[in-house]
Design a protein around this motif. Sequence first.
Motif, PDB file in Angstrom:
ATOM      1  N   SER A  64       0.824  -1.198   0.000  1.00 14.43           N
ATOM      2  CA  SER A  64       0.000   0.000   0.000  1.00 14.43           C
ATOM      3  C   SER A  64       0.865   1.258   0.000  1.00 14.43           C
ATOM      4  N   ALA A  65       0.287   2.366  -0.488  1.00 10.86           N
ATOM      5  CA  ALA A  65       1.008   3.639  -0.549  1.00 10.86           C
ATOM      6  C   ALA A  65       1.622   3.969   0.805  1.00 10.86           C
ATOM      7  N   GLY A  66       2.884   4.382   0.786  1.00 11.60           N
ATOM      8  CA  GLY A  66       3.612   4.706   1.999  1.00 11.60           C
ATOM      9  C   GLY A  66       4.356   3.537   2.598  1.00 11.60           C
ATOM     10  N   ASN A  67       4.056   2.318   2.145  1.00  2.00           N
ATOM     11  CA  ASN A  67       4.747   1.128   2.641  1.00  2.00           C
ATOM     12  C   ASN A  67       5.750   0.623   1.609  1.00  2.00           C
ATOM     13  N   VAL A  68       6.715  -0.119   2.081  1.00  2.00           N
ATOM     14  CA  VAL A  68       7.818  -0.587   1.243  1.00  2.00           C
ATOM     15  C   VAL A  68       7.590  -2.034   0.835  1.00  2.00           C
ATOM     16  N   THR A  69       7.859  -2.349  -0.426  1.00  2.90           N
ATOM     17  CA  THR A  69       7.785  -3.747  -0.856  1.00  2.90           C
ATOM     18  C   THR A  69       8.884  -4.561  -0.190  1.00  2.90           C
ATOM     19  N   ASP A  70       8.672  -5.850  -0.115  1.00  2.00           N
ATOM     20  CA  ASP A  70       9.744  -6.733   0.334  1.00  2.00           C
ATOM     21  C   ASP A  70      10.875  -6.717  -0.689  1.00  2.00           C
ATOM     22  N   VAL A  71      12.059  -7.033  -0.233  1.00  2.00           N
ATOM     23  CA  VAL A  71      13.241  -7.045  -1.099  1.00  2.00           C
ATOM     24  C   VAL A  71      13.125  -8.134  -2.164  1.00  2.00           C
ATOM     25  N   ILE A  72      13.473  -7.782  -3.415  1.00  2.00           N
ATOM     26  CA  ILE A  72      13.781  -8.796  -4.421  1.00  2.00           C
ATOM     27  C   ILE A  72      15.282  -8.700  -4.702  1.00  2.00           C
ATOM     28  N   VAL A 163      12.708   4.394  -5.050  1.00  2.37           N
ATOM     29  CA  VAL A 163      13.483   3.218  -5.456  1.00  2.37           C
ATOM     30  C   VAL A 163      14.675   3.070  -4.517  1.00  2.37           C
ATOM     31  N   ASN A 164      14.753   1.931  -3.861  1.00  5.74           N
ATOM     32  CA  ASN A 164      15.882   1.626  -2.986  1.00  5.74           C
ATOM     33  C   ASN A 164      16.666   0.483  -3.612  1.00  5.74           C
ATOM     34  N   TYR A 165      17.882   0.788  -4.080  1.00  2.00           N
ATOM     35  CA  TYR A 165      18.703  -0.198  -4.796  1.00  2.00           C
ATOM     36  C   TYR A 165      20.048  -0.307  -4.087  1.00  2.00           C
ATOM     37  N   THR A 166      20.370  -1.496  -3.623  1.00  2.00           N
ATOM     38  CA  THR A 166      21.579  -1.688  -2.824  1.00  2.00           C
ATOM     39  C   THR A 166      22.328  -2.941  -3.251  1.00  2.00           C
ATOM     40  N   SER A 167      23.597  -2.982  -2.865  1.00  4.21           N
ATOM     41  CA  SER A 167      24.454  -4.142  -3.134  1.00  4.21           C
ATOM     42  C   SER A 167      24.717  -4.890  -1.837  1.00  4.21           C
ATOM     43  N   LEU A 179      26.254   4.090  -1.914  1.00  6.58           N
ATOM     44  CA  LEU A 179      27.038   3.513  -0.825  1.00  6.58           C
ATOM     45  C   LEU A 179      26.149   3.305   0.391  1.00  6.58           C
ATOM     46  N   PRO A 180      26.481   2.330   1.265  1.00  5.51           N
ATOM     47  CA  PRO A 180      25.702   2.124   2.485  1.00  5.51           C
ATOM     48  C   PRO A 180      25.639   3.408   3.301  1.00  5.51           C
ATOM     49  N   PRO A 181      24.515   3.712   3.972  1.00  5.86           N
ATOM     50  CA  PRO A 181      23.352   2.849   4.170  1.00  5.86           C
ATOM     51  C   PRO A 181      22.329   2.934   3.042  1.00  5.86           C
ATOM     52  N   GLY A 182      22.627   3.591   1.947  1.00  9.36           N
ATOM     53  CA  GLY A 182      21.678   3.678   0.836  1.00  9.36           C
ATOM     54  C   GLY A 182      20.524   4.608   1.157  1.00  9.36           C
ATOM     55  N   GLY A 183      19.360   4.316   0.616  1.00  5.68           N
ATOM     56  CA  GLY A 183      18.181   5.149   0.821  1.00  5.68           C
ATOM     57  C   GLY A 183      17.338   5.187  -0.440  1.00  5.68           C
ATOM     58  N   PHE A 184      16.135   5.736  -0.326  1.00  9.08           N
ATOM     59  CA  PHE A 184      15.203   5.759  -1.449  1.00  9.08           C
ATOM     60  C   PHE A 184      15.470   6.958  -2.353  1.00  9.08           C
ATOM     61  N   CYS A 206      22.343  -7.862  -6.021  1.00  8.38           N
ATOM     62  CA  CYS A 206      21.727  -6.541  -5.919  1.00  8.38           C
ATOM     63  C   CYS A 206      20.310  -6.682  -5.381  1.00  8.38           C
ATOM     64  N   ARG A 207      19.913  -5.739  -4.525  1.00  7.48           N
ATOM     65  CA  ARG A 207      18.619  -5.795  -3.846  1.00  7.48           C
ATOM     66  C   ARG A 207      17.775  -4.573  -4.236  1.00  7.48           C
ATOM     67  N   LEU A 208      16.485  -4.807  -4.510  1.00  7.88           N
ATOM     68  CA  LEU A 208      15.598  -3.743  -4.961  1.00  7.88           C
ATOM     69  C   LEU A 208      14.315  -3.722  -4.134  1.00  7.88           C
ATOM     70  N   GLN A 209      13.914  -2.510  -3.709  1.00 11.89           N
ATOM     71  CA  GLN A 209      12.631  -2.277  -3.050  1.00 11.89           C
ATOM     72  C   GLN A 209      11.981  -1.044  -3.659  1.00 11.89           C
ATOM     73  N   LEU A 210      10.642  -1.017  -3.681  1.00  9.40           N
ATOM     74  CA  LEU A 210       9.896   0.119  -4.201  1.00  9.40           C
ATOM     75  C   LEU A 210       8.895   0.610  -3.163  1.00  9.40           C
ATOM     76  N   ARG A 211       8.528   1.898  -3.277  1.00 12.09           N
ATOM     77  CA  ARG A 211       7.509   2.480  -2.405  1.00 12.09           C
ATOM     78  C   ARG A 211       6.721   3.496  -3.222  1.00 12.09           C
ATOM     79  N   LEU A 212       5.384   3.455  -3.136  1.00 12.56           N
ATOM     80  CA  LEU A 212       4.514   4.432  -3.781  1.00 12.56           C
ATOM     81  C   LEU A 212       4.227   5.541  -2.780  1.00 12.56           C
ATOM     82  N   ASN A 213       4.508   6.786  -3.192  1.00 11.63           N
ATOM     83  CA  ASN A 213       4.300   7.942  -2.328  1.00 11.63           C
ATOM     84  C   ASN A 213       3.168   8.806  -2.886  1.00 11.63           C
ATOM     85  N   LEU A 214       2.097   9.000  -2.103  1.00  5.85           N
ATOM     86  CA  LEU A 214       0.974   9.839  -2.510  1.00  5.85           C
ATOM     87  C   LEU A 214       1.016  11.154  -1.744  1.00  5.85           C
ATOM     88  N   PHE A 215       0.803  12.270  -2.465  1.00  6.07           N
ATOM     89  CA  PHE A 215       0.805  13.593  -1.808  1.00  6.07           C
ATOM     90  C   PHE A 215      -0.396  14.387  -2.299  1.00  6.07           C
TER      91      PHE A 215
END
Length: 215
Positions: A64-72, A163-167, A179-184, A206-215
């Motif tokens: 849901s909007a404002g929440n983060v997907t699990d890592v793929i 988009v949160n993309y990390t190694s 670089l760590p700690p990364g961020g969206f 590589c690890r990827l997470q997404l978040r939908l932000n509504l304003f």
Amino acid sequence: MKGITRRILVLSAAAATVAAATVVPAPLAHARTGRLLSSQIGIQFDPDGDPGQCGGRTGEQWASAGNVTDVIRFDTDSRAGGCRLAFGLYDPQGELGGVSATYTFRATPGGDPAQCGNQGTHQLPITASRSFGAVIRIDTDNLQGGCDLTFALTSPTSTSIGVNYTSDGDRAQCGNAPLPPGGFSPVGNDSAFPVRIDTDDRPGGCRLQLRLNLF
């Protein structure tokens, strides 16, 4: 006296039953529940060979909007097969009116295009039923180069995708992962975000997470 007491108890029980039945009419209860449904961002992620190359949360997921997907997690290398990936936006209440979102998948300049299945720019569907856009296929290994996955979004408001993309190993496999700690990193009217995937036989992935932000 016992008869009077019994009649009082019966009348009290009947009144309580009527009150409970008339608190909220069924249609209104359903309407209130419906209004609680929020827009969601979805990921479909599945292996088509050695499943160890496609880690984290596989299958279908929605956040849901404002929440983060699990890592793929991408770790495609010299093992058989690769990973199939698609995205979608669920909008049951019309919160995303006027929004358009895409994901573009290309081989890196000079890279072997066989590593990047279904190249092109694909619409990220925005629908009132949960569905996904075109499936892309990631099979980077020891061939030259890798794949770029770029998210873009336009909106009449400040709606964006984070988009949160990390190694978690050799960072060179993950292109522009911070670089760590990364961020969206925000994807919106003034910014796109490319995810470079070049996992091969080097350590980690590589690890990827997404978040939908509504304003």
